[in-house]
Design an enzyme around this catalytic site. Structure first.
Site, PDB file in Angstrom:
ATOM      1  N   HIS A 296     -70.475  59.931 -61.292  1.00 16.84           N
ATOM      2  CA  HIS A 296     -69.380  59.597 -61.818  1.00 16.84           C
ATOM      3  C   HIS A 296     -69.056  60.521 -63.196  1.00 16.84           C
ATOM      4  O   HIS A 296     -68.483  60.428 -63.454  1.00 16.84           O
ATOM      5  CB  HIS A 296     -68.556  57.889 -61.861  1.00 16.84           C
ATOM      6  CG  HIS A 296     -67.714  57.864 -62.500  1.00 16.84           C
ATOM      7  ND1 HIS A 296     -66.238  58.371 -62.177  1.00 16.84           N
ATOM      8  CD2 HIS A 296     -67.579  56.793 -63.557  1.00 16.84           C
ATOM      9  CE1 HIS A 296     -65.239  57.610 -63.324  1.00 16.84           C
ATOM     10  NE2 HIS A 296     -65.785  56.970 -63.458  1.00 16.84           N
TER      11      HIS A 296
ATOM     12  N   ASP B 260     -56.980  57.690 -60.777  1.00 18.27           N
ATOM     13  CA  ASP B 260     -56.899  56.276 -61.243  1.00 18.27           C
ATOM     14  C   ASP B 260     -56.009  56.224 -63.368  1.00 18.27           C
ATOM     15  O   ASP B 260     -56.083  56.900 -63.564  1.00 18.27           O
ATOM     16  CB  ASP B 260     -58.061  55.277 -61.112  1.00 18.27           C
ATOM     17  CG  ASP B 260     -59.139  54.901 -61.417  1.00 18.27           C
ATOM     18  OD1 ASP B 260     -59.506  55.573 -62.844  1.00 18.27           O
ATOM     19  OD2 ASP B 260     -60.125  54.994 -61.750  1.00 18.27           O
TER      20      ASP B 260
ATOM     21  N   TYR C 217     -63.063  53.857 -59.001  1.00 20.03           N
ATOM     22  CA  TYR C 217     -63.586  55.373 -58.559  1.00 20.03           C
ATOM     23  C   TYR C 217     -62.166  55.259 -57.632  1.00 20.03           C
ATOM     24  O   TYR C 217     -62.855  56.982 -57.412  1.00 20.03           O
ATOM     25  CB  TYR C 217     -64.956  55.221 -58.103  1.00 20.03           C
ATOM     26  CG  TYR C 217     -66.370  54.681 -58.535  1.00 20.03           C
ATOM     27  CD1 TYR C 217     -66.876  55.029 -60.214  1.00 20.03           C
ATOM     28  CD2 TYR C 217     -66.997  53.254 -59.027  1.00 20.03           C
ATOM     29  CE1 TYR C 217     -67.580  54.225 -61.092  1.00 20.03           C
ATOM     30  CE2 TYR C 217     -67.751  52.911 -59.455  1.00 20.03           C
ATOM     31  CZ  TYR C 217     -68.251  53.448 -60.340  1.00 20.03           C
ATOM     32  OH  TYR C 217     -69.047  52.921 -61.522  1.00 20.03           O
ATOM     33  N   ALA C 218     -61.210  55.811 -58.073  1.00 20.08           N
ATOM     34  CA  ALA C 218     -59.937  56.340 -57.231  1.00 20.08           C
ATOM     35  C   ALA C 218     -59.221  57.559 -58.142  1.00 20.08           C
ATOM     36  O   ALA C 218     -58.506  57.054 -58.321  1.00 20.08           O
ATOM     37  CB  ALA C 218     -59.052  55.478 -57.008  1.00 20.08           C
ATOM     38  N   ASN C 219     -60.584  58.301 -57.775  1.00 15.83           N
ATOM     39  CA  ASN C 219     -60.783  59.571 -58.938  1.00 15.83           C
ATOM     40  C   ASN C 219     -61.272  61.080 -57.823  1.00 15.83           C
ATOM     41  O   ASN C 219     -62.160  60.450 -56.523  1.00 15.83           O
ATOM     42  CB  ASN C 219     -61.136  59.385 -59.556  1.00 15.83           C
ATOM     43  CG  ASN C 219     -61.616  58.791 -61.023  1.00 15.83           C
ATOM     44  OD1 ASN C 219     -59.950  58.614 -61.488  1.00 15.83           O
ATOM     45  ND2 ASN C 219     -62.295  57.468 -61.024  1.00 15.83           N
TER      46      ASN C 219
ATOM     47  N   HIS D 219     -57.334  80.508 -57.672  1.00 14.47           N
ATOM     48  CA  HIS D 219     -58.917  80.809 -57.249  1.00 14.47           C
ATOM     49  C   HIS D 219     -59.553  79.455 -58.120  1.00 14.47           C
ATOM     50  O   HIS D 219     -59.918  80.257 -59.336  1.00 14.47           O
ATOM     51  CB  HIS D 219     -59.078  81.265 -56.806  1.00 14.47           C
ATOM     52  CG  HIS D 219     -59.803  81.726 -55.416  1.00 14.47           C
ATOM     53  ND1 HIS D 219     -61.241  82.034 -55.636  1.00 14.47           N
ATOM     54  CD2 HIS D 219     -60.504  80.224 -54.630  1.00 14.47           C
ATOM     55  CE1 HIS D 219     -61.940  82.190 -54.304  1.00 14.47           C
ATOM     56  NE2 HIS D 219     -61.819  80.749 -54.195  1.00 14.47           N
TER      57      HIS D 219
END
Length: 128
Positions: free
Chosen positions: A95, A28, A117-119, A20
């Site tokens: 970011h 990316d 920004y594909a994270n 947890h």
């Protein structure tokens, strides 16, 4: 042999060890990977595998209680933002904050995604 879920042995073993609030990053190909954080690098050419392909597979096999994406995605990559939000509600952070969170991750999965920004940072939940 596993019948379902993620069959990549490194990812499957890592996810089985999560507790947890542990953090998982799906990144990316441009996100800096901290030297001390384990990384499973799935990239094999620009764009492959796609970020969303990996995110969807992980979400099918991983209990995420929270998700964080960069605020910059709204203007720089609205298509990926929309795709993420179809699968998981996410909180927006800068970011820089996302990169700071990645330094606390238990695992980073690097994709071949080559769009801005594909994270995402996923916080592990519990199944009960």
């Amino acid at each position: 042999m596993k019948k379902q879920g993620i069959i990549n042995r490194d990812i499957a073993a890592a996810l089985a060890s999560f507790g947890h609030t542990d953090l998982l990053v799906i990144a990316d190909c441009g996100l800096p990977i901290p030297a001390n954080i384990p990384c499973v690098d799935l990239s094999y050419r620009i764009g492959e595998p796609a970020f969303m392909t990996i995110l969807e597979a992980v979400l099918d096999d991983f209990q995420a209680e929270a998700a964080f994406i960069a605020n910059e995605i709204k203007h720089e990559n609205p298509a990926i933002e929309a795709a993420i939000l179809q699968h998981k509600e996410a909180a927006y952070i800068s970011h820089e904050e996302l990169k700071d969170l990645s330094k606390k991750a238990k695992l980073i999965i690097r994709t071949g995604e080559a769009t801005p920004y594909a994270n995402i940072v996923l916080r592990s939940g519990v199944i009960f």
